[in-house]
Enzyme design. Structure first.
Site, PDB file in Angstrom:
ATOM      1  N   ARG B  75       0.873  -1.193   0.000  1.00 18.63           N
ATOM      2  CA  ARG B  75       0.000   0.000   0.000  1.00 18.63           C
ATOM      3  C   ARG B  75       0.897   1.226   0.000  1.00 18.63           C
ATOM      4  NH1 ARG B  75      -3.695  -0.145   5.086  1.00 18.63           N
ATOM      5  NH2 ARG B  75      -4.921  -1.626   3.881  1.00 18.63           N
ATOM      6  N   ARG B 144      -1.376   6.461   9.682  1.00 19.79           N
ATOM      7  CA  ARG B 144      -1.506   5.978   8.309  1.00 19.79           C
ATOM      8  C   ARG B 144      -1.527   7.136   7.324  1.00 19.79           C
ATOM      9  NH1 ARG B 144      -3.878   0.853   8.209  1.00 19.79           N
ATOM     10  NH2 ARG B 144      -3.202  -0.369  10.012  1.00 19.79           N
ATOM     11  N   LYS B 208      -3.518   1.122  15.003  1.00 21.06           N
ATOM     12  CA  LYS B 208      -3.459   2.001  13.834  1.00 21.06           C
ATOM     13  C   LYS B 208      -4.007   3.378  14.187  1.00 21.06           C
ATOM     14  CE  LYS B 208      -6.051  -0.629  11.247  1.00 21.06           C
ATOM     15  NZ  LYS B 208      -7.053  -1.229  10.326  1.00 21.06           N
ATOM     16  N   LYS B 210      -5.470   7.110  12.310  1.00 24.15           N
ATOM     17  CA  LYS B 210      -5.890   7.674  11.031  1.00 24.15           C
ATOM     18  C   LYS B 210      -6.273   9.137  11.158  1.00 24.15           C
ATOM     19  CE  LYS B 210      -7.456   3.244   9.303  1.00 24.15           C
ATOM     20  NZ  LYS B 210      -8.618   2.463   8.797  1.00 24.15           N
ATOM     21  N   CYS B 431     -15.449  -3.317   0.040  1.00 23.99           N
ATOM     22  CA  CYS B 431     -14.051  -3.537   0.416  1.00 23.99           C
ATOM     23  C   CYS B 431     -13.491  -4.700  -0.408  1.00 23.99           C
ATOM     24  CB  CYS B 431     -13.964  -3.880   1.888  1.00 23.99           C
ATOM     25  SG  CYS B 431     -14.679  -5.488   2.249  1.00 23.99           S
ATOM     26  N   CYS B 437      -8.208 -10.902   1.365  1.00 26.58           N
ATOM     27  CA  CYS B 437      -8.275 -10.466   2.754  1.00 26.58           C
ATOM     28  C   CYS B 437      -8.437 -11.645   3.703  1.00 26.58           C
ATOM     29  CB  CYS B 437      -9.433  -9.510   2.977  1.00 26.58           C
ATOM     30  SG  CYS B 437      -9.505  -9.012   4.703  1.00 26.58           S
ATOM     31  N   CYS B 476     -16.676  -8.219   6.320  1.00 24.83           N
ATOM     32  CA  CYS B 476     -16.600  -8.517   7.754  1.00 24.83           C
ATOM     33  C   CYS B 476     -16.857  -7.237   8.520  1.00 24.83           C
ATOM     34  CB  CYS B 476     -15.240  -9.126   8.111  1.00 24.83           C
ATOM     35  SG  CYS B 476     -13.974  -7.912   8.508  1.00 24.83           S
ATOM     36  N   CYS B 480     -14.093  -1.674   6.451  1.00 24.66           N
ATOM     37  CA  CYS B 480     -13.140  -1.017   5.542  1.00 24.66           C
ATOM     38  C   CYS B 480     -13.784  -0.152   4.474  1.00 24.66           C
ATOM     39  CB  CYS B 480     -12.223  -2.050   4.917  1.00 24.66           C
ATOM     40  SG  CYS B 480     -11.229  -2.898   6.144  1.00 24.66           S
TER      41      CYS B 480
HETATM   42  C1  SRM Z   1      -8.008  -1.679   1.069  1.00 22.94           C
HETATM   43  C2  SRM Z   1      -9.004  -1.291   2.184  1.00 22.94           C
HETATM   44  C3  SRM Z   1     -10.451  -1.513   1.740  1.00 22.94           C
HETATM   45  C4  SRM Z   1     -10.747  -1.076   0.320  1.00 22.94           C
HETATM   46  O1  SRM Z   1     -11.331  -1.904  -0.410  1.00 22.94           O
HETATM   47  O2  SRM Z   1     -10.412   0.064  -0.034  1.00 22.94           O
HETATM   48  C5  SRM Z   1      -8.791  -2.061   3.465  1.00 22.94           C
HETATM   49  C6  SRM Z   1      -8.406  -3.359   3.450  1.00 22.94           C
HETATM   50  C7  SRM Z   1      -8.064  -4.061   4.592  1.00 22.94           C
HETATM   51  N1  SRM Z   1      -8.205  -3.630   5.829  1.00 22.94           N
HETATM   52 FE1  SRM Z   1      -9.174  -1.948   6.392  1.00 22.94          FE
HETATM   53  N2  SRM Z   1      -9.035  -1.321   4.567  1.00 22.94           N
HETATM   54  C8  SRM Z   1      -9.275  -0.064   4.163  1.00 22.94           C
HETATM   55  C9  SRM Z   1      -9.855   0.949   4.885  1.00 22.94           C
HETATM   56  C10 SRM Z   1     -10.352   0.784   6.180  1.00 22.94           C
HETATM   57  C11 SRM Z   1     -11.292   1.644   6.826  1.00 22.94           C
HETATM   58  C12 SRM Z   1     -11.934   2.875   6.190  1.00 22.94           C
HETATM   59  C13 SRM Z   1     -11.247   4.166   6.598  1.00 22.94           C
HETATM   60  O3  SRM Z   1     -10.199   4.122   7.275  1.00 22.94           O
HETATM   61  O4  SRM Z   1     -11.790   5.185   6.241  1.00 22.94           O
HETATM   62  C14 SRM Z   1     -11.587   1.086   8.060  1.00 22.94           C
HETATM   63  C15 SRM Z   1     -12.615   1.597   9.084  1.00 22.94           C
HETATM   64  C16 SRM Z   1     -12.197   2.804   9.835  1.00 22.94           C
HETATM   65  C17 SRM Z   1     -11.416   2.396  11.046  1.00 22.94           C
HETATM   66  O5  SRM Z   1     -10.197   2.271  10.952  1.00 22.94           O
HETATM   67  O6  SRM Z   1     -12.075   2.162  12.075  1.00 22.94           O
HETATM   68  C18 SRM Z   1     -10.758  -0.091   8.158  1.00 22.94           C
HETATM   69  C19 SRM Z   1     -10.750  -0.896   9.202  1.00 22.94           C
HETATM   70  C20 SRM Z   1      -9.946  -2.072   9.313  1.00 22.94           C
HETATM   71  C21 SRM Z   1      -9.803  -2.891  10.496  1.00 22.94           C
HETATM   72  C22 SRM Z   1     -10.452  -2.615  11.872  1.00 22.94           C
HETATM   73  C23 SRM Z   1      -9.637  -1.670  12.638  1.00 22.94           C
HETATM   74  C24 SRM Z   1     -10.086  -1.630  14.060  1.00 22.94           C
HETATM   75  O7  SRM Z   1     -10.066  -0.563  14.634  1.00 22.94           O
HETATM   76  O8  SRM Z   1     -10.419  -2.709  14.595  1.00 22.94           O
HETATM   77  C25 SRM Z   1      -8.928  -3.936  10.141  1.00 22.94           C
HETATM   78  C26 SRM Z   1      -8.488  -5.115  11.017  1.00 22.94           C
HETATM   79  C27 SRM Z   1      -7.420  -4.712  12.008  1.00 22.94           C
HETATM   80  O9  SRM Z   1      -6.819  -3.639  11.864  1.00 22.94           O
HETATM   81  O10 SRM Z   1      -7.189  -5.527  12.904  1.00 22.94           O
HETATM   82  C28 SRM Z   1      -8.568  -3.726   8.763  1.00 22.94           C
HETATM   83  C29 SRM Z   1      -7.707  -4.526   7.945  1.00 22.94           C
HETATM   84  C30 SRM Z   1      -7.614  -4.542   6.692  1.00 22.94           C
HETATM   85  C31 SRM Z   1      -6.799  -5.547   5.891  1.00 22.94           C
HETATM   86  C32 SRM Z   1      -5.379  -5.036   5.806  1.00 22.94           C
HETATM   87  C33 SRM Z   1      -6.864  -7.003   6.400  1.00 22.94           C
HETATM   88  C34 SRM Z   1      -5.723  -7.400   7.330  1.00 22.94           C
HETATM   89  O11 SRM Z   1      -5.592  -6.749   8.398  1.00 22.94           O
HETATM   90  O12 SRM Z   1      -4.990  -8.329   6.992  1.00 22.94           O
HETATM   91  C35 SRM Z   1      -7.504  -5.458   4.532  1.00 22.94           C
HETATM   92  C36 SRM Z   1      -6.641  -5.804   3.315  1.00 22.94           C
HETATM   93  C37 SRM Z   1      -7.514  -6.464   2.259  1.00 22.94           C
HETATM   94  C38 SRM Z   1      -6.903  -6.426   0.913  1.00 22.94           C
HETATM   95  O13 SRM Z   1      -6.441  -7.502   0.413  1.00 22.94           O
HETATM   96  O14 SRM Z   1      -6.863  -5.343   0.306  1.00 22.94           O
HETATM   97  N3  SRM Z   1      -9.185  -2.606   8.287  1.00 22.94           N
HETATM   98  N4  SRM Z   1     -10.027  -0.269   6.999  1.00 22.94           N
HETATM   99  C39 SRM Z   1      -8.875   0.135   2.704  1.00 22.94           C
HETATM  100  C40 SRM Z   1      -7.424   0.615   2.623  1.00 22.94           C
HETATM  101  C41 SRM Z   1      -7.307   1.985   3.219  1.00 22.94           C
HETATM  102  C42 SRM Z   1      -5.914   2.531   3.073  1.00 22.94           C
HETATM  103  O15 SRM Z   1      -5.537   2.859   1.935  1.00 22.94           O
HETATM  104  O16 SRM Z   1      -5.197   2.579   4.085  1.00 22.94           O
HETATM  105  S1  SF4 Z   2     -13.841  -5.136   5.869  1.00 23.27           S
HETATM  106 FE1  SF4 Z   2     -13.142  -7.040   6.570  1.00 23.27          FE
HETATM  107  S2  SF4 Z   2     -13.244  -8.251   4.740  1.00 23.27           S
HETATM  108 FE2  SF4 Z   2     -13.371  -6.193   4.059  1.00 23.27          FE
HETATM  109  S3  SF4 Z   2     -11.244  -5.726   3.615  1.00 23.27           S
HETATM  110 FE3  SF4 Z   2     -11.668  -5.023   5.666  1.00 23.27          FE
HETATM  111  S4  SF4 Z   2     -10.981  -6.673   6.886  1.00 23.27           S
HETATM  112 FE4  SF4 Z   2     -11.205  -7.494   4.876  1.00 23.27          FE
END
Ligand code: SRM
Ligand code: SF4
Ligand code: FAD
Ligand code: FMN
Lengths: 562, 565
Positions: B75, B144, B208, B210, B431, B437, B476, B480
């Site tokens: 990323r 981030r 993390k 943000k 997502c 993922c 899930c 995201c």
């Molecule tokens: C690529 C992306 C979704 C998309 O289709 O665009 C994404 C994809 C993933 N997210 Fe996310 N998140 C993405 C935005 C978000 C957002 C939206 C936002 O930030 O506006 C959220 C919700 C806001 C937040 O942070 O609360 C988000 C909350 C999570 C979480 C839950 C965090 C938490 O507080 O528990 C995880 C899991 C974790 O971190 O344990 C996670 C984890 C992941 C992971 C890296 C899975 C992992 O931990 O192994 C996913 C990778 C999947 C893949 O193959 O691409 N992602 N993730 C977004 C990349 C953003 C970026 O460029 O950095």
């Molecule tokens: S929402 Fe859940 S399934 Fe979708 S990319 Fe984030 S971690 Fe993966």
């Protein structure tokens, strides 16, 4: 003149003695008489020969075993026998030899065993005479191969050509060689007893093979180990078996069936009926069954094409070709001619597959690792007969096979370290080795070199290897994936990189095993070994060679290559 | 501060990582597996990568005695989501050579490449470096990518705000040289003192972190979903300062009552750039010092804030910064959208926003989008900006170049594609989820397009096709694609089933709540059909779907800004 009691014991003694014991007693008594007083056994035979040389050429150890037992019995009768492997034998000594016995097998497609090549080539050069050589040849072979005991025959003839005198007739042995071989040995000893007077008995023709124990197993699973996108197809085949005795290092032999379509085509081209029979191995058999199961109809060797040409009285260029095509281009006149053709055909040669399982680890199962053999005939893609047949086997399908033991490719003492070099299907026997050492808790260290084309699709048995590394059964693993980077990387390159450690292992007594394709893999690997022994043991090329020869002799460098 | 004895495993790994180096080098050298050690998997995130495997291939590969098909996702760090045409070309080529080829625009305004095998990581990072791009700290327990309102037309001083996002991004970068040593072959530093990090020390943040910067009235970046949201206060084209909102975070965990989605709370206003940076920095240090380091599920700033309370937090912040926060200034959000098509900004430059379904830039039989964008980049006449709706803006195009770009966009039917996509589809996000993922429970980006194809006729039937409804789906509860901040949210529970959330507002200032659980496709469609019908018949004039859902109490009024999972 002998009292009742003595005579009784004497006759009983004779009755319960083997022929060799009698020969010995005979010699002993004559010794006693000649010296007028008792002498120490074993006595030397009066006027008998007391010095002979026995050379053996072996691939899988049978000839060696016979050579040693020959020598042992000879010693019992006071004949001192020197036993040498043909590759250790100094060919220049031939001219000095007097009583000289060869025990040699045939391999490949009628080729000498690797260890006999040098000797075989030497005696085939002319320009020298072996005036005083008195010899005998024991040939090991297998009637299910087209060129039965070819090498033994050649050696027997060649020594004659070179002026040697045959004092023991050639004995050709099939896979059940024990009786024939012992008879030949006793005969040889007997002749030596009589000062080697030449007996002119006709060569004993081998009797029909009966000894081969064939087993019938059932396919449990047949999976392609390569992931899609791979250029290879390598099958892991698990076979359910009952009381099959084998050891890690052994192979199984499979005699493939010919493709039914081809047989049908032949039958119709020859304008005969399926029911028609011929006499084959002195029994009437249906031509159809013979063509399907016994006789090779594919890619006929030139010698068979030659015979065909004679039968159909046409001149056919010396080439290898399928029977179907022959029949199309040079049709037979009538059914009689075709019957002649059938009798001119050779048996389908068995194909061998290293056993990849261990009786200790996989009871009632036998595993093999089969690479689908493919090749192009003027850009038509074709598949190897047997491997294609095996690849296609479905679960539950029956499979007939025999075990081909290989005493030249055995695990050492449980505490001896081993280095296994097995790219491609060469991994098969090593899977057996490692599983065996795992199951028996052997304490020796184990080092594996594996290679293939691509890491992602071709890493055969990857997860098993990873587990063995974790549990410590495997001490070290090096892999080479030739096509994952611009420049090709093979196992020998990885060996070179590990040269120092590899040499240390060897120096501290590790056994080195090589399995897989003969050319170029096993050759490159061997040269690399020599290089490593040279560099890290600072030895000259010459000395390195001797070092490796010594390893061979001590059974510390073993190859099973094809 | 959290109890040392019960530190989470990750805390230990960070501390003992020798500046995020761990045994990554050894892991890369291991030829027997395509994976890296578990510890290194945690560390490599700080370098902007995740270890993944193709989940579609697991069973088949294990049959073949082959390990999982491991690969890595990388990323990029792009504050405000900006690329020069040269950088786009580089990304295009790197994607083709080392990854699946698909360039994935994320919900946080950057791009990801998937399917990079272990041996290709170094070449990838080196190639990115050539193009002055990197992935440092785009993942991991650290600040981030910093978001910024995407479209220059949103303000004459957009450039100024954008530059500001970049300042914050740089301010909060880690000091370790590990990235440069491991991936770019930089000389090993002699003494770790040289990389001493007063902000992150050796244990970084509990979780993390943000940050986003938004220019009202369009909330295109979902500013309130961030740990820190900065809301620009602009009066007659002059930046007055920012309202500071803290404690946003959407993720919940199925069945874990303690976890909840939360929108950020505005705690005050401050003016000068210097003070803003100071405030942001100290909010991070407070989270560093007070965040929960034993339970990662409760480690985000939102939980720290709710544990200690807003007042405590403000005071603690003022103590650390040495200045008081002013009363928040008034602001309003009226929308949360991308301006599709051509727009001209105050400086006379043109910007084309194109629709990219779920942010996946690729060529397929229907549309050669990737090739089209390469051609655009090759003209050198447009910059690339990413939106938080996973779309792309071709920006800063001079009047005299507009035609050149337009011709290309027409030739590849990009314009047709963007204009004909339905409103619901253009607003929608999903997502990544399967197959990459590891946390996915259900499909998302591979499924939503076909589901929308079934939903569109329902809307049409009720004459709602032009309604500006925001629908989002995730595989899930991690959220995201911010489904909790949507008017219609789908959160995957198991393969083929989703919780349906309703009641969120259109501007992203109110979260939704669960309406029905574990619906399969048939159930989803019949529910929506019914809901649309009622909406059509009983809505007030101009009433948004999300507000209507609430008024109808299809879901009970959300407990303030909270949503409990
Ligand atoms: C690529 C992306 C979704 C998309 O289709 O665009 C994404 C994809 C993933 N997210 Fe996310 N998140 C993405 C935005 C978000 C957002 C939206 C936002 O930030 O506006 C959220 C919700 C806001 C937040 O942070 O609360 C988000 C909350 C999570 C979480 C839950 C965090 C938490 O507080 O528990 C995880 C899991 C974790 O971190 O344990 C996670 C984890 C992941 C992971 C890296 C899975 C992992 O931990 O192994 C996913 C990778 C999947 C893949 O193959 O691409 N992602 N993730 C977004 C990349 C953003 C970026 O460029 O950095
Ligand atoms: S929402 Fe859940 S399934 Fe979708 S990319 Fe984030 S971690 Fe993966
Ligand atoms: C000791 C030993 C152990 C072995 N262990 C293994 C093992 O563990 N795994 C394994 O996969 N193999 C092993 N092999 C090799 C195996 O025995 C066979 O040689 C191999 O499977 C090919 O046999 P086939 O019948 O499939 O091909 P064949 O039909 O015998 O064809 C072999 C080659 O002959 C040529 N050929 C055949 N037909 C034609 C034609 N019509 N026109 C032109 N050219 C033709 C082609 O070059 C072809 O590649 C081992 C061999 C030995 C001696
Ligand atoms: C790969 C292979 C090829 C063989 N080819 C022949 C052959 O062409 N003719 C023959 O008579 N026997 C052939 N045999 C049978 C061997 O000669 C026979 O097994 C013999 O007992 C081996 O003796 P050794 O262990 O001393 O090598 C072959 C055996 C193998 C394994």
């Amino acid at each position: 003149m002998v009292p009742e009691q003595k005579l009784k014991t004497f006759l009983e003694l004779i009755k319960n003695s083997t022929s060799q014991e009698l020969i010995w007693m005979n010699g002993y008594l004559s010794g006693v008489l000649s010296q007028g007083k008792e002498s120490q056994a074993p006595a030397q035979v009066k006027n008998g020969i007391n010095k002979i040389t026995i050379v053996y050429g072996t691939e899988t150890g049978n000839s060696k075993r016979l050579a040693t037992s020959f020598a042992a019995t000879a010693k019992k009768v006071g004949i001192n026998a020197k036993v040498v492997s043909m590759d250790q034998y100094r060919v220049t000594d031939l001219s000095k030899e007097e009583y000289f016995f060869s025990i040699v097998s045939t391999h490949g497609e009628g080729d000498p065993p690797a260890s006999a090549k040098k000797f075989y080539d030497h005696i085939h050069q002319n320009g020298f005479q072996l005036g005083k050589l008195k010899y005998g040849v024991l040939a090991l072979g297998d009637t299910s191969y087209p060129l039965f005991c070819k090498i033994g025959e050649d050696v027997d003839e060649q020594l004659k050509k070179l002026g040697g005198s045959r004092i023991v007739p050639l004995q050709k042995c099939d896979v059940d060689f024990e009786d024939d071989a012992n008879a030949w040995i006793n005969n040889a000893l007997h002749i030596l007893q009589n000062n080697g007077t030449v007996v002119t008995a006709p060569p004993v023709v081998a009797k029909k093979a009966t000894g081969r124990k064939t087993f019938s197993g059932k396919i449990l699973s047949n999976i392609n180990l390569n992931d899609f996108g791979s250029g290879k197809e390598t099958r892991h085949i698990e076979i359910a078996v009952e009381d099959v005795d084998y050891l890690p290092g052994d192979s199984i032999g499979v005699i493939p069936e010919n493709p039914g379509a081809a047989v049908e085509a032949i039958i119709s081209l020859a304008e005969i009926t399926k029911e028609q029979t011929v006499i084959y191995k002195n029994e009437p058999q249906s031509i159809y069954d013979l063509l399907l199961q016994k006789l090779n109809i594919i890619y006929l060797p030139e010698r068979v094409v030659k015979k065909y040409a004679e039968i159909v009285q046409q001149d056919i260029p010396a080439t290898r070709i399928d029977l179907v095509d022959l029949l199309k281009i040079y049709p037979v006149k009538d059914a009689h001619h075709f019957v002649d053709v059938v009798t001119a055909l050779e048996p389908i040669a068995p194909r061998l597959y290293s056993i990849a399982s261990s009786p200790e680890a996989h009871s009632d199962e036998l595993h093999i690792t089969v690479a689908k053999n493919n090749f192009r005939v003027h850009d038509e893609l074709k598949y190897g007969l047997t491997s294609d047949f095996l690849v296609k086997l479905k679960e539950e399908a029956p499979l007939n096979f025999y075990v081909h033991p290989n005493s030249q490719f055995r695990l050492p003492e449980e505490d001896t370290d081993i280095i296994m070099i097995g790219p491609g299907t060469g991994i098969a026997p090593f899977r057996s080795f490692i599983a065996h050492r795992d199951a028996t808790g052997a304490s020796g260290k184990n080092w594996l070199f594996f290679g293939e084309q691509h890491f992602t699709t071709d890493f055969l048995y990857q997860t098993e290897i990873q587990n063995w590394l974790e549990t410590g059964v495997l001490t070290k693993v090096n892999v080479a994936f030739s096509r994952d980077q611009p420049q090709k990387v093979y196992v020998q390159h990885k060996m070179l990189r590990e040269g120092r450690i590899l040499y240390e292992w060897i120096e501290s007594g590790a056994c080195v095993y090589v399995c897989g394709t003969k050319d170029p893999m096993s050759i490159d690997v061997e040269n690399t070994l020599l290089q490593i022994i040279g560099e890290h043991g600072n030895r000259s090329a010459e000395e390195a060679l001797q070092y490796l020869d010594q390893m061979k002799e001590d059974g510390k460098y073993m190859k099973d290559v094809y | 501060m959290s109890d040392k004895n019960s530190l989470s495993a990750v805390e230990k790994i960070k501390q003992e990582s020798n500046g995020l180096r761990g045994t990554i080098v050894e892991s890369l050298e291991n030829e027997i597996t395509g994976a890296i050690s578990e510890e290194d998997q945690a560390l490599i995130k700080f370098h902007g990568m995740y270890q993944q495997d193709d989940r579609d291939r697991r069973e088949e590969r294990s049959e073949k005695k082959l390990e999982r098909l491991f690969s890595f996702m990388i990323r990029l760090r792009l504050a405000g989501g900006f690329l020069t045409p040269e950088q786009w070309i580089a990304t295009h080529e790197i994607a083709g050579e080392n990854s699946t080829g698909i360039i994935k625009i994320t919900t946080r305004q950057t791009v990801q490449l998937h399917g990079i095998i272990k041996s290709k990581i170094k070449p990838t990072i080196q190639a990115f470096n050539e193009a002055k791009l990197h992935s440092i700290a785009t993942c991991g327990d650290i600040n981030r990518n910093v978001l910024c309102t995407s479209n220059p037309i949103q303000s004459p001083i957009h450039a100024q705000i954008f530059h500001f996002a970049d300042r914050i991004s740089k301010l909060l970068m880690p000091k370790t040289r590990a990235y440069y040593e491991i991936w770019l072959g930089e000389e090993k530093i002699a003494d770790r003192k040289e990389e001493a990090d007063p902000l992150y020390n050796d244990n970084y943040l509990p979780r993390k972190f943000k940050i986003g910067v938004v220019i009202p009235p369009n909330n295109d970046i979902d500013v309130l979903a961030n740990d820190i949201g900065l809301i620009a206060i602009i009066e007659n084209n002059e930046l007055k300062g920012f309202n500071i909102a803290i404690g946003g975070g959407l993720s919940t965990t199925h069945g874990n009552e303690e976890t909840y989605a939360r929108l950020a709370t505005v705690i005050g206003f401050t003016d000068t750039e210097e003070k803003i940076l100071k405030a942001v920095y100290e909010i991070v240090t407070i989270q560093r010092d007070y965040g929960n380091r034993s339970d990662r599920k409760l480690a985000r700033l939102k939980y720290t804030l709710d544990k200690y309370g807003e007042d405590w937090f403000r005071t603690e912040l003022e103590n650390r910064t040495g200045f008081k926060l002013e009363e928040p200034r008034p602001y309003t959000f009226t929308s949360r959208k991308d301006f599709y098509g051509w727009v001209q900004s105050h400086d006379g430059l043109w910007h084309y926003t194109m629709f990219i379904e779920n942010g996946r830039v690729m060529d397929d039989e229907k549309l050669a989008m990737k090739t089209a964008l390469l051609e655009v980049a090759r003209t050198g006449k447009a910059h690339f900006r990413f939106t938080c709706n996973q779309n792309l803006i071709l920006t800063d195009i001079k009047q005299e170049d507009k035609n050149t770009i337009e011709v290309i966009l027409h030739r590849f039917n990009i314009i047709g594609h963007t204009e004909t996509a339905s409103v619901i589809r253009r607003n929608a996000m999903a997502c990544t989820a399967l197959n990459t993922c590891p946390l996915a429970l259900a499909e998302a980006q591979r499924y939503l397009p076909s589901l929308l194809t079934l939903i569109e006729p329902l809307l049409a039937r009720h004459g709602l096709s032009d309604e500006d409804i925001i629908l989002r789906m995730t595989g899930c509860p991690n959220g995201c694609a911010r489904p909790y901040a949507a008017e219609i949210g789908f959160v995957g529970t198991v393969l083929g089933r989703y919780n349906l959330h309703l009641g969120g507002d259109n501007e992203g200032t109110r979260l939704n709540k669960i309406y029905k659980e574990n619906l399969d496709e048939a159930a989803i469609l019949s529910e929506l059909d019914m809901l649309f019908e009622v909406y059509k018949n009983e809505r007030d004039h101009g009433e948004k779907f999300g507000d209507f859902a609430l008024r109808k109490s299809w879901v009970s009024a959300p407990a303030g800004f909270l949503f409990r999972g």
